[in-house]
Design a protein around this motif. Structure first.
Motif, PDB file in Angstrom:
ATOM      1  N   LEU A   1       0.833  -1.201   0.000  1.00 31.30           N
ATOM      2  CA  LEU A   1       0.000   0.000   0.000  1.00 31.30           C
ATOM      3  C   LEU A   1       0.868   1.252   0.000  1.00 31.30           C
ATOM      4  O   LEU A   1       1.726   1.423   0.872  1.00 31.30           O
ATOM      5  CB  LEU A   1      -0.906   0.011   1.239  1.00 31.30           C
ATOM      6  CG  LEU A   1      -1.719  -1.269   1.488  1.00 31.30           C
ATOM      7  CD1 LEU A   1      -2.538  -1.142   2.771  1.00 31.30           C
ATOM      8  CD2 LEU A   1      -2.618  -1.583   0.301  1.00 31.30           C
ATOM      9  N   GLY A   2       0.658   2.100  -0.991  1.00 27.64           N
ATOM     10  CA  GLY A   2       1.322   3.400  -1.055  1.00 27.64           C
ATOM     11  C   GLY A   2       0.286   4.490  -0.823  1.00 27.64           C
ATOM     12  O   GLY A   2      -0.618   4.674  -1.645  1.00 27.64           O
ATOM     13  N   LEU A   3       0.401   5.213   0.282  1.00 27.76           N
ATOM     14  CA  LEU A   3      -0.642   6.142   0.707  1.00 27.76           C
ATOM     15  C   LEU A   3      -0.108   7.556   0.885  1.00 27.76           C
ATOM     16  O   LEU A   3       1.057   7.759   1.245  1.00 27.76           O
ATOM     17  CB  LEU A   3      -1.247   5.679   2.042  1.00 27.76           C
ATOM     18  CG  LEU A   3      -1.720   4.224   2.113  1.00 27.76           C
ATOM     19  CD1 LEU A   3      -2.105   3.871   3.540  1.00 27.76           C
ATOM     20  CD2 LEU A   3      -2.874   3.988   1.152  1.00 27.76           C
TER      21      LEU A   3
ATOM     22  N   THR B   1       3.327   1.976   3.121  1.00 28.58           N
ATOM     23  CA  THR B   1       4.140   3.182   2.994  1.00 28.58           C
ATOM     24  C   THR B   1       3.207   4.384   3.015  1.00 28.58           C
ATOM     25  O   THR B   1       2.301   4.482   2.188  1.00 28.58           O
ATOM     26  CB  THR B   1       4.953   3.158   1.691  1.00 28.58           C
ATOM     27  OG1 THR B   1       5.760   1.969   1.665  1.00 28.58           O
ATOM     28  CG2 THR B   1       5.851   4.379   1.586  1.00 28.58           C
ATOM     29  N   VAL B   2       3.420   5.284   3.975  1.00 21.40           N
ATOM     30  CA  VAL B   2       2.491   6.391   4.203  1.00 21.40           C
ATOM     31  C   VAL B   2       3.244   7.717   4.165  1.00 21.40           C
ATOM     32  O   VAL B   2       4.212   7.919   4.905  1.00 21.40           O
ATOM     33  CB  VAL B   2       1.792   6.258   5.569  1.00 21.40           C
ATOM     34  CG1 VAL B   2       0.647   7.258   5.674  1.00 21.40           C
ATOM     35  CG2 VAL B   2       1.295   4.843   5.794  1.00 21.40           C
TER      36      VAL B   2
ATOM     37  N   TRP C   1       6.186   0.759   6.909  1.00 18.30           N
ATOM     38  CA  TRP C   1       5.970  -0.311   7.890  1.00 18.30           C
ATOM     39  C   TRP C   1       5.806  -1.646   7.161  1.00 18.30           C
ATOM     40  O   TRP C   1       5.244  -1.700   6.072  1.00 18.30           O
ATOM     41  CB  TRP C   1       4.714  -0.041   8.713  1.00 18.30           C
ATOM     42  CG  TRP C   1       4.810   1.159   9.614  1.00 18.30           C
ATOM     43  CD1 TRP C   1       4.522   2.453   9.298  1.00 18.30           C
ATOM     44  CD2 TRP C   1       5.230   1.157  10.977  1.00 18.30           C
ATOM     45  NE1 TRP C   1       4.724   3.264  10.388  1.00 18.30           N
ATOM     46  CE2 TRP C   1       5.156   2.497  11.440  1.00 18.30           C
ATOM     47  CE3 TRP C   1       5.640   0.157  11.865  1.00 18.30           C
ATOM     48  CZ2 TRP C   1       5.487   2.852  12.740  1.00 18.30           C
ATOM     49  CZ3 TRP C   1       5.967   0.523  13.174  1.00 18.30           C
ATOM     50  CH2 TRP C   1       5.893   1.852  13.598  1.00 18.30           C
ATOM     51  N   ARG C   2       6.288  -2.696   7.792  1.00 14.63           N
ATOM     52  CA  ARG C   2       6.153  -4.036   7.195  1.00 14.63           C
ATOM     53  C   ARG C   2       5.677  -5.035   8.251  1.00 14.63           C
ATOM     54  O   ARG C   2       6.251  -5.120   9.342  1.00 14.63           O
ATOM     55  CB  ARG C   2       7.456  -4.512   6.593  1.00 14.63           C
ATOM     56  CG  ARG C   2       7.408  -5.970   6.081  1.00 14.63           C
ATOM     57  CD  ARG C   2       8.675  -6.347   5.345  1.00 14.63           C
ATOM     58  NE  ARG C   2       8.767  -5.619   4.078  1.00 14.63           N
ATOM     59  CZ  ARG C   2       9.863  -5.584   3.313  1.00 14.63           C
ATOM     60  NH1 ARG C   2      10.956  -6.217   3.708  1.00 14.63           N
ATOM     61  NH2 ARG C   2       9.857  -4.911   2.185  1.00 14.63           N
ATOM     62  N   GLU C   3       4.623  -5.788   7.905  1.00 15.16           N
ATOM     63  CA  GLU C   3       4.192  -6.936   8.701  1.00 15.16           C
ATOM     64  C   GLU C   3       4.532  -8.184   7.909  1.00 15.16           C
ATOM     65  O   GLU C   3       3.918  -8.448   6.868  1.00 15.16           O
ATOM     66  CB  GLU C   3       2.698  -6.861   9.008  1.00 15.16           C
ATOM     67  CG  GLU C   3       2.152  -8.074   9.742  1.00 15.16           C
ATOM     68  CD  GLU C   3       2.999  -8.480  10.943  1.00 15.16           C
ATOM     69  OE1 GLU C   3       3.538  -9.606  10.921  1.00 15.16           O
ATOM     70  OE2 GLU C   3       3.147  -7.660  11.884  1.00 15.16           O
TER      71      GLU C   3
END
Length: 471
Positions: A53-55, A179-180, A208-210
């Motif tokens: 996700l790129g936010l 990624t925010v 962030w990575r989960e």
């Protein structure tokens, strides 16, 4: 003319033979995954492996822009498939080719790829979207809270629709990169580990990575101003906690509670086995809601949770979910007892550790507090129905049932069972029926009558297993 027809037929036959059988037999994926409580939640026909996700989020206007890159595998031939989503979509591609898309119902985004996807095909769908999440309602509510300095996505059983398209059901777990980009001075909190943070041209980008499989409702995002603390468990698991600086009178109690996260993780590991994820922690944003939620590795706590004082019991509850609910997720929402009953029982265990009531005393107290005609006993923890899924009885009667199970099968089998369940179903899903089979195998007892009485009967059990009386 006849020769041309024959040639055309031969050409058509050749093309047909060139199409894989799974693509030739393709059809639309189901608009629901088959959950009896929520028939439209989740989708059929594919399995997601990863969300990237790129936010970009602007707190002042609560405007979210995003690009979701979803990697999945078709589990059938697909002419179209659904994603669960509520914001406005501007573009969709499948394997790099433009795809047709349309909305249907409350949250269905129907995607039709340019070419049918054969069964077993690993594909990538990219969705470009935007919206003001707090203004979007589905089924009469929103799962996005616009705070004075940002926004928070946290709810159960649904919250993903308001910030990323997904296959929104715990049966389809996946890994995540989030990624925010936020205005400099703001912070972005999500699940897992923070891999990078960089600032340029007035914007700060957090990645962030989960890395372990995660259910969609356990994915969280919080943007705003936070005081962030760092610590570690005894085994070296990094603990990241974050607090809004605007918690007022709740701030001291919130920090005194949540800052014990590492200690409580260590304590619960003694009962449930090794902590299953790469990081732990929680965050307390400035929101008016009155619930907390077990977001994977990064628990969401409402400030109201701490309005009456220090509350480490709720921290124990939410952290227990990291094993019971997050690591091992329910297979269908009717299995909610596997989440809430055990998290509530963890509060009993923590109470004993803190020198307060023992599990036996607390369970007996709850059993005695509700007479036989109390509606409390009409809720069946093993199948409460969607309207009663989060009823107090699922939590409290559910925890009493666990102590009754402990008294029935004995400490050795019970304590073995607490660790065996997350070990056996690590990063997967399970049902109450699966749990019963494991309990029967470890105890050597037929527990069908026990489970029927304590989980599936809308009446107070006639007796409580023997144990020390409450004084």
């Amino acid at each position: 003319m006849r020769k041309r027809l024959i040639a055309s037929a031969a050409t058509a036959l050749g093309l047909l033979l060139a199409i894989p059988a799974s693509a030739a037999d393709a059809g639309p994926g189901a608009p629901g995954i088959g959950d009896p409580y929520y028939p439209t939640y989740g989708n059929g026909g594919y399995d997601v492996a990863h969300y990237d996700l790129g936010l970009n989020y602007q707190p002042a206007t609560d405007t979210l822009k995003g690009t979701a890159v979803i990697t999945a595998t078709a589990t059938q031939g697909l002419t179209s498939f659904d994603l669960d989503f509520a914001l406005t979509v501007s573009k969709v591609t499948v394997d790099g080719r433009p795809a047709h898309f349309a909305t249907s119902g409350e949250q269905e985004l129907v995607v039709t790829p340019a070419r049918a996807l054969p069964r077993g095909h690993r594909f990538t769908v990219t969705v470009t979207y935007s919206g003001v999440p707090s203004t979007v309602q589905r089924y009469g509510f929103t799962s996005w809270q616009h705070t004075p300095d940002g926004g928070v996505a946290a709810n159960e059983p649904e919250s993903a629709w308001w910030w990323f398209p997904s296959n929104d059901h715990p049966l389809d777990k996946a890994t995540y990169d989030v990624t925010v980009q936020v205005p400099s001075g703001d912070q972005a909190i999500s699940n897992g580990l923070l891999l990078s943070q960089r600032t340029a041209a007035g914007w700060t980008t957090y990645h962030w990575r989960e890395s372990e499989p995660q259910a969609t409702y356990l994915a969280t995002l919080a943007v705003g101003h936070f005081d962030i603390t760092h610590s570690r468990t005894r085994t070296g698991i990094p603990v990241i906690n974050a607090y809004s600086p605007d918690l007022g009178a709740n701030e001291a109690n919130a920090k005194a509670s949540v800052e014990r996260t590492a200690e409580i993780v260590d304590f619960l590991s003694g009962y449930f086995g090794p902590y299953p994820f790469e990081s732990a922690g929680g965050y307390v944003p400035n929101v008016p809601s009155h619930f907390s939620l077990e977001e994977q590795t990064r628990v969401f706590y409402s400030p109201a949770t701490f309005s009456k004082g220090v509350n480490t019991s709720v921290v124990a509850h939410e952290l227990a979910h990291q094993w019971y609910g997050d690591d091992v997720s329910l297979e269908r929402w009717s299995d909610i007892w596997l989440n809430e009953g055990f998290a509530s029982y963890a509060q009993y265990l923590w109470s004993e550790h803190e020198g307060q009531g023992t599990p036996q005393e607390l369970a007996r107290q709850t059993y005695d507090a509700h007479p036989a005609d109390d509606p409390f006993w009409t809720v069946k923890p093993g199948d409460p129905g969607p309207d009663k899924q989060f009823d107090d009885a699922v939590y409290d009667r559910g925890a009493v049932a666990i102590q009754a199970l402990r008294d029935t099968i004995g400490d050795h089998a019970f304590l073995t069972l607490l660790k065996a369940w997350p070990a056996q179903h690590r990063y997967g899903n399970g049902t109450i029926a699966d749990f019963q089979k494991l309990a029967e195998r470890l105890s050597g007892q037929d527990l069908s009558g026990f489970f029927r009485t304590w989980l599936y009967t809308a009446a107070k059990p006639a007796s409580f297993p023997a144990g020390p009386a409450v004084r």
